[in-house]
Design a protein around this motif. Sequence first.
Motif, PDB file in Angstrom:
ATOM      1  N   GLY A  70       0.640   5.228  -3.267  1.00 36.34           N
ATOM      2  CA  GLY A  70       0.558   5.755  -4.628  1.00 36.34           C
ATOM      3  C   GLY A  70       1.923   6.131  -5.151  1.00 36.34           C
ATOM      4  O   GLY A  70       2.952   5.918  -4.496  1.00 36.34           O
ATOM      5  N   GLY A  71       1.913   6.720  -6.346  1.00 33.86           N
ATOM      6  CA  GLY A  71       3.184   7.085  -6.970  1.00 33.86           C
ATOM      7  C   GLY A  71       3.233   8.530  -7.414  1.00 33.86           C
ATOM      8  O   GLY A  71       4.050   8.917  -8.228  1.00 33.86           O
ATOM      9  N   TRP A  72       2.352   9.337  -6.841  1.00 38.31           N
ATOM     10  CA  TRP A  72       2.291  10.758  -7.218  1.00 38.31           C
ATOM     11  C   TRP A  72       3.421  11.547  -6.560  1.00 38.31           C
ATOM     12  O   TRP A  72       4.152  11.010  -5.722  1.00 38.31           O
ATOM     13  CB  TRP A  72       0.931  11.338  -6.804  1.00 38.31           C
ATOM     14  N   GLU A  73       3.531  12.790  -6.911  1.00 39.11           N
ATOM     15  CA  GLU A  73       4.461  13.683  -6.210  1.00 39.11           C
ATOM     16  C   GLU A  73       3.846  15.072  -6.095  1.00 39.11           C
ATOM     17  O   GLU A  73       2.967  15.446  -6.861  1.00 39.11           O
ATOM     18  CB  GLU A  73       5.815  13.736  -6.936  1.00 39.11           C
ATOM     19  N   HIS A  74       4.323  15.772  -5.085  1.00 40.77           N
ATOM     20  CA  HIS A  74       3.735  17.060  -4.738  1.00 40.77           C
ATOM     21  C   HIS A  74       4.761  18.187  -4.886  1.00 40.77           C
ATOM     22  O   HIS A  74       5.949  17.987  -4.689  1.00 40.77           O
ATOM     23  CB  HIS A  74       3.240  17.011  -3.285  1.00 40.77           C
TER      24      HIS A  74
END
Lengths: 811, 292
Positions: free
Chosen positions: A479-483
Motif C-alpha cells: 500500500g501507500g499509506w503512512e503511520h
Amino acid sequence: MTATVDAPTAELGKARLRKEDAKLITGQTNWTDNIKLTGMLHLAFLRSPYAHAKITRVDVSGALGQPGVIAAFSGADFAAEQGSLPCAWPVTPDIVIPPHPPMAVDEVRYVGEAVAVVVARDRYAAADALASIDVDYEPLPPVLDIRTALDPGSPKVHEAGNKSYEWVFANGDVDAAFSDAPVVLERTYRQQRLIPCAMEPRAVVAQWVGDEVTLWSATQIPHVLRFALSAFFGIPEQNVRVIAPDVGGGFGSKLQVTAEEVLAVLIGRKVGKPVKWTETRTEGNMTVHHGRDQWQRIKIAAEADGRIRGLSVDLLADMGAYLMLVTPGVPLLGAFMFPAIYKMDAYSFKCTGVFSTKMPTDAYRGAGRPEATFAIERIMDELAAELGIEPLELRERNWIKHEEFPYTTICGLTYDSGNYEAATAKARELFDYDGLRAEQRLRNERGDKVRLGIGISTFTEMCGLAPSRVLGSLSYGAGGWEHASIRMLPTGKVEVVTGSSAHGQGHETAWSQIVADQLGVPFEDIRVLHGDTQVSPKGMDTYGSRSLAVGGLALVSACDKVVAKAKIIAAAMLEASADDLEFSAGRFSVRGDPEASKTIQEVALATFAAHALPEGVEPSLDSDATYDPDNFSFPHGTHLCATEVDTETGFVHIRSYVAVDDVGVVVNPLIVEGQVHGGIAQGIAQALYEEGVYDEAGNLVTTTLADYLVPAAADLPSYRTERTSTPASNRLGVKGVGEAGTIASTPAVVNAIVDALRPLGVQDVTMPCTPERVWRAIQAAHGQPAHGQPAHGQPAHGQPAQGTEQSGGMA
Amino acid sequence: MYPSRFRYEAPHTVAEAIRLLAAGGDNAKVLAGGQSLVPLMKLRFAAPELVVDINNLPGLSYHRADPDGTLRIGALCRHADLERSALLAGTQPTMAAAAPLIADPIVRNRGTLVGSLCHADPQGDWASVVLSLGGSVVAEGPDGRRSIPMTDFVTGPFQNLLAPDEIAVEAVIPAAQGERRGGYLKLERRVGDFATVGVAVSLETAGEVVRRAGIALTGVGASTIAASAAAAALTGHSLTAESIAAAASAAAEAARPRTDHRGSAEYKRHMVATFVERILTRCSAEPAERAA
C-alpha cells in the motif's frame, strides 16, 4: 474538531534551522559504520569480474588459513536458505521475474555480483583474504545494448530470454490524432545510466540473539525491509528488528532489499557472532542499484498553431540483470507524466523492460518522472522550433489554465491544483527573459564564438506516493499509506513517532513544526522518533516525495485524536461540557469565559495522575493514525536556464538559473530551499556530467568518483529560487519537494544548450552534454541551419540520433 | 578501499629517510602530500611494503627566488602555497595560471609540486608547467645531491629517474632571459578532475621578440610531451597570427592522444591547438589586456 493549521503559534512557514544538524556537523552521528558490537566480525565480498559467466568451481579453502579469517562461504553454502531477492512490482501478469539469489551460485550476470564472502576479525584481514579464494569461470557473451537484446540472435541473460515485460497504456484516438496532423515530430532521447552516489555508503550490521535478529542498515526502508526479511527469507516477523540509524542520503538507492543485507543476516546466523559490512565506494558504484537507462522514442502531433493533438511514447528500459524491489515499475511512474501540464486529445505509451548483463536499475531521485519530463520538455522545444512559435508561448497555448483545476488529464490523473501562469510569469521576470532573448539575437547576428542559449522547463510531477488503491491497480505489492503516533508525556512534552524514516530530509524539524501548530506546544518540546521498527512499528518509509504529503497528514490525524481526547478530559477539569470548549494555541477554554481554561500540558499531567478522569476515559493521551491519501500531489514550476556555449571547445557554462516552484503550503522554507538546490544539482549532473559507463566486455568503467563525475559546488551556478503557492487539496495544502528540482532541471539545461546551437543546425546533444559531445554536435551539424526539419525519418531505436556516441563510449 | 599491509616510518632527517629508502629498496615509497599515493594504495594499485613519510623533514616547505631570479620549490611546498603565492603572481605567469587548476582545494592543501613531478602521471599538470619553463629536479641520495633536467626526469608513465635511495628535495626553475609571459589551460570534465588536455606555454620575451619558448602538453601521451617544434616556431620572432597558428598546429601534431573515456583522440588534438592558440593570443595582447 478544532485542531487547525491556522493555530496562532504558526510554526508552519518558519525557516527554522534543522534540529538534526548540530549532531551531524559535530561528528556525533550514529552511522551504521560507527556501530561496534562485542565480538563483531567483518565481511568482505569477492565479486564477479565477468559480466556474464558460468561458475564452474569456487574454492574458499585458501582464505581459511589467512590471518584473522574465521570463515569463508560461497553461494553454494547459502543455496538452501538464501532464496531470491524480492521484486515487489510485477507490472504485468506475464512479466518474467528471474530468480535472484543474493549470492551467485551457478552463473554471474553482472560485474560486481557477489560470488564468495570472507568473515574475519577486521575489515583489512577480510579484504586481504579475498585474494586466496579460487573461482573458475566459463565466460558467456554479455548483453550490453538493449536496442539489440531482443533480436533473435542475441545472447540471453536468462534462459527465458531478454524481455521482461511489455506494458501499454492508451487513451483517446491516437491514430486519428496523428493521421492528418499538420505537424508530426518524432525524436529519440537517451536517458543515460546514472549511479546514485549517496554520500554515506551502504553499511550493514547483523546481530542474532537466540532466534531474534537485529539488522542495522543504511536503508531508506526499515519497515519494508523487515517485512521482506520475514516474508521472503523465513524469519518470523516478530523476531526481526530493523534499525536505520542516521542515514546519509539515499536518492532511491537505499530503497532496496539488498544482497548484502540478506547475506549479513544469514552469515550472522551461521557464525553466531555479529557481523558488519560497509561498502567501499568502488563496490558502491558497481553494486548499488543504478538509475535511469532508457531509450525514449517520442512522437508528437500538433496543429499548425501549436495545439497538441496527440502524443505517443515507446520506451526501452534497461532492467539490468535482475528485477530488484521496484525495478520494473520505475519507468511506469513516468508513463503518466509524459503529457505533463498539457492538454491533448490522445496519448499512447508502451514500455518494454529488457534484461542486460549490467547492475539492475531501480528507483533514483524522481524515478520515471525525470525521464518523462525530459522527453516532453525537449520535444516541446523542438515543436516550437519547427512551427516558429516562441517556446514559452507554445507551452502556454497547451497548458491547463489555472481556472480549469481540478483537471483530469489524458492519463486519467486528476490534478487537484496548479497555476502554471503564475509560476511562469514570476520566473520570466526574475530571469529577465526578454532581455536575454534580445542579447541572444544580437549575439547570433554577430556570429559570436560563445553562444547564449535559453532553456525552459515548465514541469509538473506526481508525488506523495501513493493512494493504495492506485498502487493496487498498478499491481504494486504493497500500500501507500503512512503511520504516525503521538504520545503526550506527563510533563506536557510530546513524542512523535513517524513511519516515514528520514535519511537527510529534516523530518525531525518539519514534523515538530507541524505538531507544534496542531497541539499548541512549543517546537522545542517535541521529539520525533523514527527509523527503528521496535520504536516505530508501522510505516511505509521515505521515497517518492511522500513523507509530508502522506506522513505529514498522518501526523495531523494523530494530533486530531489527541486533541479530541484531551478535550473530554479538559471539560471534566473545567466542569464544562466538551461542546462548550474551544481549543486554540494549546489551550482549552470555555466559550464566553476565557478565564476558565486549561493548557494541553495541564491536561497531560492530569491524565497521567488519572485522579479525576471522566467515567470510561483511559488514562492516556496517546494516539495512532494511519493515513491513506486519496490522490497524488502535483508540484509544478517553471525553471529557466541560460547557458554560454563555447562553440570552439564545446564547453558549457551555466550563466543563470531561475527556479520558481509551486509546492503548495511550505512547512519550512529553509528545508524546501535545500531540497530545491540539491535537486537542481542532481538534475544538472545528469545533463552535463554523470554517466555510468560499461565497456564492450561489460566492465563498469566508472568505478570511482574520479571516473563517475558527480559535480561539486565549483561546477554549479548560483540559483535564484522563488515560489508560488497553490495549496494542494489535502488538509495541510502540502505537495512534496524532494524530487522537483531534479525532475525540472535536466531538460532546462539541455534545452538551453540546444537553443544556443540551433542557429548552427544542432537539434540535439546526447546526455551528458560533455564538451566533446557538444563540439561533435556542432561539427556534425555544420552548415545546416535548423529550420524545416523533416517530420519523419528520425532515427529509430537502433541508431543514435545525430551521429552521437554509443551508450558509454566517447568515440 | 582498504590498502594492503605496510610499514610506516616518519623520519626527522633527510639522511635517515635515505637510509630507510635504501633498506626498503624497490618496495619503499616516499609519502609527501599523499594525494596520489594514498588513493592508489587504497585501490591496491600500489602496495608498497614501506611508506617513508617525509613530512617531518625540516626546511622543505619553501618556495623562494634566488637573487638572480632562479625559483626554488622545496619538496614539502604545497600546491596551496603556490596558489596563494605573491611571488608567483608577479613573476611566473604559467605557474600562477596552473596552481589554482590543480585538482581541488583539499588536494591542494596537502599535495606538493615536487611530489606531482615524481609521480609522473601523464595527466599531471605540474610536469608540463615545469617542462615548459626548462626546469629541473634536485635529488638527494647517499652520495649527495644531483640535478636532473625535467626533460630527462620522467622516463615513462608513473616512472622517473630517481634511484630507490634518492629523494627529490627541490624543483628549480631557471631565471628568465627577459619578460615572462605564458599560461596554462586545462580541459577538465569537472572541477578537480585530471586533465583531459592541458597545455603549458612559457615565453621569455625581449620587447616583442620571443627569446625562449616552451610548450608542453598534459594528458595527450604516455608521458608529458615537450612540443619542441611548436616552441621553435615562436623563437626569434614576435607573436603574429601566423606564428601562433603555426605553433598551434605544430603542438597538435606533437600530441599523441588516445581515445578513452575522457575523450577522443581527435577532440583532444583539437583542444591542444585551441589552447595553444588561446594562450598565445593572450600573450600577444597588450600588457593591460594580458592581465585581465
